[in-house]
Write a protein that holds these residues in place. Structure first.
Motif, mmCIF file in Angstrom:
data_model
loop_
_atom_site.group_PDB
_atom_site.id
_atom_site.type_symbol
_atom_site.label_atom_id
_atom_site.label_comp_id
_atom_site.label_asym_id
_atom_site.label_seq_id
_atom_site.Cartn_x
_atom_site.Cartn_y
_atom_site.Cartn_z
ATOM 1 N N GLY A 48 0.772 -1.224 0.000
ATOM 2 C CA GLY A 48 0.000 0.000 0.000
ATOM 3 C C GLY A 48 0.806 1.278 0.000
ATOM 4 N N VAL A 49 2.117 1.179 -0.200
ATOM 5 C CA VAL A 49 2.979 2.367 -0.182
ATOM 6 C C VAL A 49 3.629 2.545 -1.550
ATOM 7 C CG1 VAL A 49 5.012 3.444 0.856
ATOM 8 C CG2 VAL A 49 3.430 2.124 2.275
ATOM 9 N N ASP A 50 3.443 3.698 -2.172
ATOM 10 C CA ASP A 50 4.074 3.982 -3.458
ATOM 11 C C ASP A 50 5.560 4.236 -3.245
ATOM 12 O OD1 ASP A 50 3.750 4.859 -6.427
ATOM 13 O OD2 ASP A 50 4.875 6.491 -5.474
ATOM 14 N N ASN A 51 6.404 3.478 -3.954
ATOM 15 C CA ASN A 51 7.840 3.596 -3.683
ATOM 16 C C ASN A 51 8.424 4.940 -4.117
ATOM 17 O OD1 ASN A 51 8.010 3.124 -6.484
ATOM 18 N ND2 ASN A 51 8.689 1.003 -6.231
ATOM 19 N N GLU A 52 7.841 5.582 -5.118
ATOM 20 C CA GLU A 52 8.310 6.914 -5.508
ATOM 21 C C GLU A 52 8.040 7.914 -4.394
ATOM 22 O OE1 GLU A 52 9.966 8.249 -8.058
ATOM 23 O OE2 GLU A 52 10.324 6.293 -8.960
ATOM 24 N N ALA A 53 6.847 7.835 -3.811
ATOM 25 C CA ALA A 53 6.523 8.709 -2.681
ATOM 26 C C ALA A 53 7.438 8.431 -1.500
ATOM 27 C CB ALA A 53 5.056 8.526 -2.287
ATOM 28 N N LEU A 57 5.433 -10.996 -8.519
ATOM 29 C CA LEU A 57 4.779 -9.889 -7.843
ATOM 30 C C LEU A 57 3.835 -9.165 -8.800
ATOM 31 C CD1 LEU A 57 7.337 -10.391 -5.984
ATOM 32 C CD2 LEU A 57 7.155 -7.962 -5.379
ATOM 33 N N THR A 58 2.782 -8.606 -8.271
ATOM 34 C CA THR A 58 1.891 -7.776 -9.084
ATOM 35 C C THR A 58 2.566 -6.419 -9.330
ATOM 36 O OG1 THR A 58 0.799 -6.750 -7.185
ATOM 37 C CG2 THR A 58 -0.104 -8.856 -7.993
ATOM 38 N N LYS A 59 2.018 -5.640 -10.267
ATOM 39 C CA LYS A 59 2.563 -4.303 -10.507
ATOM 40 C C LYS A 59 2.477 -3.449 -9.244
ATOM 41 C CE LYS A 59 1.755 -4.032 -15.492
ATOM 42 N NZ LYS A 59 1.087 -3.281 -16.593
ATOM 43 N N GLU A 60 1.383 -3.602 -8.522
ATOM 44 C CA GLU A 60 1.208 -2.820 -7.296
ATOM 45 C C GLU A 60 2.261 -3.197 -6.261
ATOM 46 O OE1 GLU A 60 -1.183 -4.428 -8.906
ATOM 47 O OE2 GLU A 60 -2.239 -2.687 -9.757
ATOM 48 N N GLN A 61 2.527 -4.490 -6.129
ATOM 49 C CA GLN A 61 3.538 -4.928 -5.170
ATOM 50 C C GLN A 61 4.935 -4.471 -5.594
ATOM 51 O OE1 GLN A 61 2.584 -9.105 -5.398
ATOM 52 N NE2 GLN A 61 1.464 -9.090 -3.446
ATOM 53 N N ALA A 62 5.231 -4.571 -6.887
ATOM 54 C CA ALA A 62 6.536 -4.124 -7.385
ATOM 55 C C ALA A 62 6.720 -2.629 -7.153
ATOM 56 C CB ALA A 62 6.679 -4.455 -8.861
ATOM 57 N N ASN A 63 5.643 -1.874 -7.333
ATOM 58 C CA ASN A 63 5.710 -0.429 -7.133
ATOM 59 C C ASN A 63 5.640 -0.026 -5.665
ATOM 60 O OD1 ASN A 63 6.013 0.342 -9.818
ATOM 61 N ND2 ASN A 63 3.805 0.306 -10.199
ATOM 62 N N SER A 64 5.574 -1.017 -4.787
ATOM 63 C CA SER A 64 5.600 -0.766 -3.340
ATOM 64 C C SER A 64 6.880 -1.302 -2.715
ATOM 65 C CB SER A 64 4.383 -1.422 -2.665
ATOM 66 O OG SER A 64 3.176 -0.838 -3.121
ATOM 67 N N SER A 65 7.864 -1.609 -3.549
ATOM 68 C CA SER A 65 9.091 -2.253 -3.063
ATOM 69 C C SER A 65 10.281 -1.299 -3.107
ATOM 70 C CB SER A 65 9.392 -3.501 -3.894
ATOM 71 O OG SER A 65 8.359 -4.459 -3.741
ATOM 72 N N ILE A 66 11.127 -1.409 -2.098
ATOM 73 C CA ILE A 66 12.324 -0.579 -1.963
ATOM 74 C C ILE A 66 13.539 -1.482 -1.782
ATOM 75 C CG2 ILE A 66 13.525 1.088 -0.486
ATOM 76 C CD1 ILE A 66 11.346 2.436 -1.987
ATOM 77 N N ARG A 67 14.634 -1.118 -2.462
ATOM 78 C CA ARG A 67 15.893 -1.844 -2.297
ATOM 79 C C ARG A 67 16.830 -1.055 -1.385
ATOM 80 N NH1 ARG A 67 19.875 -2.236 -7.294
ATOM 81 N NH2 ARG A 67 20.243 -0.074 -6.630
#
Length: 379
Positions: free
Chosen positions: A301-306, A338-348
């Motif tokens: 539920g967290v946008d990684n860009e944000a 992973l779904t697109k939403e999950q990938a876009n909620s991931s941080i390295r």
């Protein structure tokens, strides 16, 4: 190292070790000559270049004459991937993996436009390939298997020994993009790996220099002509200061790799212990078969860009630095299921030699606060 930010993006590039910089300085100032010149300065500089070649050879436990200097891993990968089919005549089939770095994937897509057939293996939800799928992918004209050693986004480590054995049993060469592993993790090369690419700036050396290990029985077609440098494989005036820096980085890595790995592993454990207490978080990729410095975490539920914008003074990543300006979900994470939403909620988070416990504590607190704030804004 003192900065006004916390740097946890070491998979993108590492800071230059001060000892490496010190080794380079003479070749940026007084010893500025060309390594191909026959005068006294040129001969001395050539000696320094060959010493660096030996230092890299010692780190990889290979003969120094099998090391070729390039501008970095991307060039090394191109030389190898394009050079093998050119030498193979009509035998043009390569096997690689969907989660490879763009340097491999984009080169393979180019090769497909000129008649080379490429098979892209899938990975499971841990990021590892299936050996049975690999075996079934071989054709009569398969000349090369190319599998990354350590994934740049997840840190997942492939079993190169097993993969190399399968390739060799079927008469194919085995190549690895070892950019994220060289200098960070012990790697057994002799007898297993035919071609290996690496970059200095991934293990505290300078940018713009890397190399290629090529087993002496492998013949690659050169892509760059004009002077016959690097025994005809890669023409062009040598980047002497970069080469010397690469050699010094290799020497330091050989001496300190186990100490670095143990210390960084402890810091990562500290970071993950704190972050995984946040509800709706999990590690992407294999937990055990992983580089000690890398942690790729999904925050539901967290946008990684944000997240990146909210962390401000903390440098982390939401994917490969080579595609950092492309607003697309990670191809690595998508390939792992992973779904697109999950990938876009991931941080390295990728840790390094110069990180401290205090930085890890600060990061854990900052990330926890950022996740709570962003989730609250979403509802």
């Amino acid at each position: 190292m003192q900065n006004d930010f916390i740097y946890l993006d070491n998979n993108a590039t590492t800071p230059l070790d001060p000892r490496v910089l010190a080794s380079m300085m003479p070749y940026l100032t007084d010893m500025f000559g060309n390594a191909a010149s026959s005068h006294k300065m040129g001969r001395q500089i050539k000696t320094a270049v060959e010493q660096a070649r030996g230092q890299v050879g010692e780190l990889l436990d290979v003969n120094e004459e099998d090391i070729y200097f390039t501008a970095g891993a991307t060039e090394a990968i191109n030389i190898a991937l394009q050079g093998i089919p050119a030498r193979a005549g009509q035998a043009k089939h390569i096997i690689t993996v969907q989660t490879e770095h763009p340097a491999v994937l984009d080169t393979c897509r180019y090769l497909e436009t000129i008649g080379v057939e490429v098979t892209y293996l899938s990975v499971d939800d841990t990021g590892l390939i299936d050996f049975e799928e690999l075996k079934q992918a071989f054709q009569d004209n398969t000349v090369l298997v190319c599998v990354m050693f350590v994934n740049n986004e997840t840190g997942v480590i492939q079993d190169l020994t097993k993969i190399a054995d399968i390739a060799h049993e079927r008469g194919a060469l085995f190549m690895t993009d070892a950019t994220q592993g060289v200098g960070k993790f012990p790697l057994y090369v002799p007898g297993k790996i035919d071609i290996l690419a690496f970059s200095a700036h991934k293990f505290y050396g300078p940018k713009g220099i890397g190399g290629l290990y090529v087993n002496p029985y492998v013949r690659l077609k050169s892509l760059v002509y004009g002077g016959g440098h690097e025994r005809g494989l890669r023409s062009g005036t040598l980047n002497v200061s970069g080469i010397v820096g690469l050699g010094k980085a290799a020497e330091i890595a050989q001496q300190e790799i186990l100490r670095d790995e143990g210390r960084i592993s402890q810091l990562r454990a500290q970071l993950e212990e704190a972050l995984l207490q946040i509800p709706g978080t999990r590690i992407n990729g294999a937990v055990e078969n992983r580089l000690s410095s890398t942690s790729n975490i999904c925050f539901d539920g967290v946008d990684n860009e944000a997240m990146l914008l909210g962390l401000k003074d903390i440098c982390v990543s939401n994917g490969s630095a080579c595609h950092s300006l492309v607003m697309e979900p990670s191809h690595v994470l998508l390939a792992m299921g992973l779904t697109k939403e999950q990938a876009n909620s991931s941080i390295r988070f990728s840790l390094g030699r110069f990180n401290t416990e205090e930085e890890i504590k600060h990061t854990a607190d900052a990330v926890s606060n950022a996740v709570a704030r962003l989730r609250a804004m979403a509802f």
